[in-house]
Design an enzyme around this catalytic site. Structure first.
Site, PDB file in Angstrom:
ATOM      1  N   ASP A   1     -28.751  59.183  18.959  1.00 55.65           N
ATOM      2  CA  ASP A   1     -28.082  59.151  17.650  1.00 55.65           C
ATOM      3  C   ASP A   1     -28.553  60.265  16.731  1.00 55.65           C
ATOM      4  OD1 ASP A   1     -27.786  56.213  18.674  1.00 55.65           O
ATOM      5  OD2 ASP A   1     -26.231  56.623  17.185  1.00 55.65           O
TER       6      ASP A   1
ATOM      7  N   GLN B   1     -23.559  46.381  23.645  1.00 51.33           N
ATOM      8  CA  GLN B   1     -22.733  47.550  24.006  1.00 51.33           C
ATOM      9  C   GLN B   1     -22.794  47.828  25.503  1.00 51.33           C
ATOM     10  OE1 GLN B   1     -24.774  47.381  21.411  1.00 51.33           O
ATOM     11  NE2 GLN B   1     -24.132  48.640  19.691  1.00 51.33           N
TER      12      GLN B   1
HETATM   13  O1  MRU Z   1     -24.844  51.121  17.218  1.00 53.64           O
HETATM   14  P1  MRU Z   1     -24.103  52.028  18.145  1.00 53.64           P
HETATM   15  O2  MRU Z   1     -23.304  51.299  19.171  1.00 53.64           O
HETATM   16  O3  MRU Z   1     -23.293  53.057  17.388  1.00 53.64           O
HETATM   17  O4  MRU Z   1     -25.253  52.822  18.925  1.00 53.64           O
HETATM   18  C1  MRU Z   1     -24.849  53.777  19.871  1.00 53.64           C
HETATM   19  C2  MRU Z   1     -25.984  54.400  20.582  1.00 53.64           C
HETATM   20  O5  MRU Z   1     -27.129  54.148  20.317  1.00 53.64           O
HETATM   21  C3  MRU Z   1     -25.616  55.446  21.601  1.00 53.64           C
HETATM   22  O6  MRU Z   1     -26.551  55.483  22.636  1.00 53.64           O
HETATM   23  C4  MRU Z   1     -25.594  56.825  20.929  1.00 53.64           C
HETATM   24  O7  MRU Z   1     -24.799  56.802  19.782  1.00 53.64           O
HETATM   25  C5  MRU Z   1     -25.122  57.886  21.836  1.00 53.64           C
HETATM   26  S1  MRU Z   1     -23.410  57.767  22.168  1.00 53.64           S
HETATM   27  C6  MRU Z   1     -22.940  59.099  23.117  1.00 53.64           C
END
Ligand code: MRU
Length: 365
Positions: free
Chosen positions: A264, A223
């Site tokens: 999260d 990401q």
């Molecule tokens: O697996 P993902 O891409 O959904 O994980 C996203 C994250 O860990 C982000 O840092 C988190 O959701 C914060 S987004 C503002």
């Protein structure tokens, strides 16, 4: 206001009534997700940065798959798309009796709650929609439908506003000449607005501050490399992409002044789940005496969970580790452990950048 995205194809203007800075106005041009005339659209993040493809999610099953497969990801964005997923169910439910309608919606709420386990925003949004049904009294099917769409719009709009406020609050931490490290993607793509950690950078840049961002690539799904680098490039923020394993060396060399990531789920004691690798960063930051901040809206704070040990951590498919963008990099059957998140203890977190201000450890939240 600085814009995180630019594209000619979807230039919808959103006016914020925050009364904060820059006349409260911003214009995200490629939006992560949006609801238009009873239809739900997302940009498919699994294809970024190579393709900017807009996809219509036609029913609640499409929404479940888009969340599960990471076509839409990032805690606040998951919450918003789930709320609109239920709005889709409401639009499509062709029943006359309110009790039948409520049964369909409740079933779909339960179903979407199984799409991913960790991001609290998903449950926050679904619970808000469920509550609308509970307090709706003798509403007709048509009225219930309207109430659900209204609530989904409210969840989306509040997230948009929270992002900007997080940016304004967090920008006070950014000083000229700083090098700031971030992990995963906590940008516009992860929310309905400017993002959380990245909103801090967008607002700081808009305030004329000069700083540099180091973006962790964020294995296994990348990401950081695919999404954060894409957003930083689009907004002209100077950045350097690094492999996750390089962060410690940079800290040792004194090249990192501040770390900001998203979250999260945050437990009542401040323990925080975020993308796998966040805990390692926080430990390294502690060792090197670098301030480590979490940027997140209150919709990520789970009031029912006392400590991080209660946060469910998603484990994902082994092939995410065995491959990089579809190319196998290990023996076909290599045994794999693939937790998507880790939990950082509150004591390693200097503060929480929220829409209501920066919360420091000694204060209750
Ligand atoms: O697996 P993902 O891409 O959904 O994980 C996203 C994250 O860990 C982000 O840092 C988190 O959701 C914060 S987004 C503002």
């Amino acid at each position: 206001m600085l814009l995180p995205f630019t594209s000619a194809s979807n230039n919808v203007e959103i006016v914020l009534k925050t009364g904060l800075g820059n006349k409260g106005k911003m214009k995200p041009v490629i939006k992560t997700l949006w609801w238009e005339k009873g239809k739900l659209y997302i940009i498919d993040q699994s294809l970024l940065p190579d393709r900017e493809k807009i996809v219509e999610l036609k029913n609640v099953r499409d929404v479940w798959s888009a969340i599960h497969n990471l076509s839409i990801r990032g805690a606040p964005a998951i919450g918003c798309v789930a709320a609109y997923g239920i709005a889709l169910s409401a639009v499509k439910a062709r029943v006359k009796r309110p009790s039948d309608f409520i049964r369909i919606i409740e079933k779909d709420i339960e179903y979407l709650a199984t799409s991913r386990p960790t991001a609290y925003n998903l449950f926050f949004a679904l619970e808000r929609i469920a509550r609308v049904l509970k307090i709706s009294g003798n509403a007709s099917v048509e009225q219930l439908r309207e109430l659900i769409i209204k609530e989904a719009n409210a969840i989306y709009g509040e997230d948009l506003e929270c992002c900007y406020r997080i940016g304004v609050n967090g920008a006070s931490l950014i000083k000229n000449g700083m090098n700031v490290l971030t992990h995963c993607n906590a940008g516009g793509l992860a929310t309905s607005g400017l993002g959380t950690a990245l909103s801090v950078f967008f607002v700081a840049k808009d305030q004329g501050k000069r700083f540099h961002v180091f973006a962790d690539e964020t294995r296994p799904i990348l990401q950081g490399a695919r999404l954060t680098a894409w957003e930083l490039k689009k907004t002209g923020i100077p950045y350097t992409l690094i492999c996750d394993s390089m962060a410690g060396y940079l800290m040792k060399q004194g090249k990192i002044n501040l770390i900001i990531t998203g979250a999260d789920r945050i437990a009542k004691n401040g323990d925080t789940a975020n993308k796998i690798g966040t805990y390692s960063l926080a430990v390294l930051a502690n060792y090197h005496k670098i301030d480590f901040y979490i940027a997140a809206p209150f919709s990520t704070f789970d009031p029912k969970i006392k400590t991080g040990s209660e946060i469910p951590v998603e484990e994902r498919d082994a092939d995410e580790v065995r491959t990089v963008r579809g190319v196998r990099i290990s023996p076909k059957d290599a045994p794999v452990y693939n937790p998507a998140f880790d939990v950082t203890p509150a004591r390693l977190i200097r503060g929480f950048i929220t829409e209501r201000g920066i919360i420091y450890k000694h204060k209750k939240f």
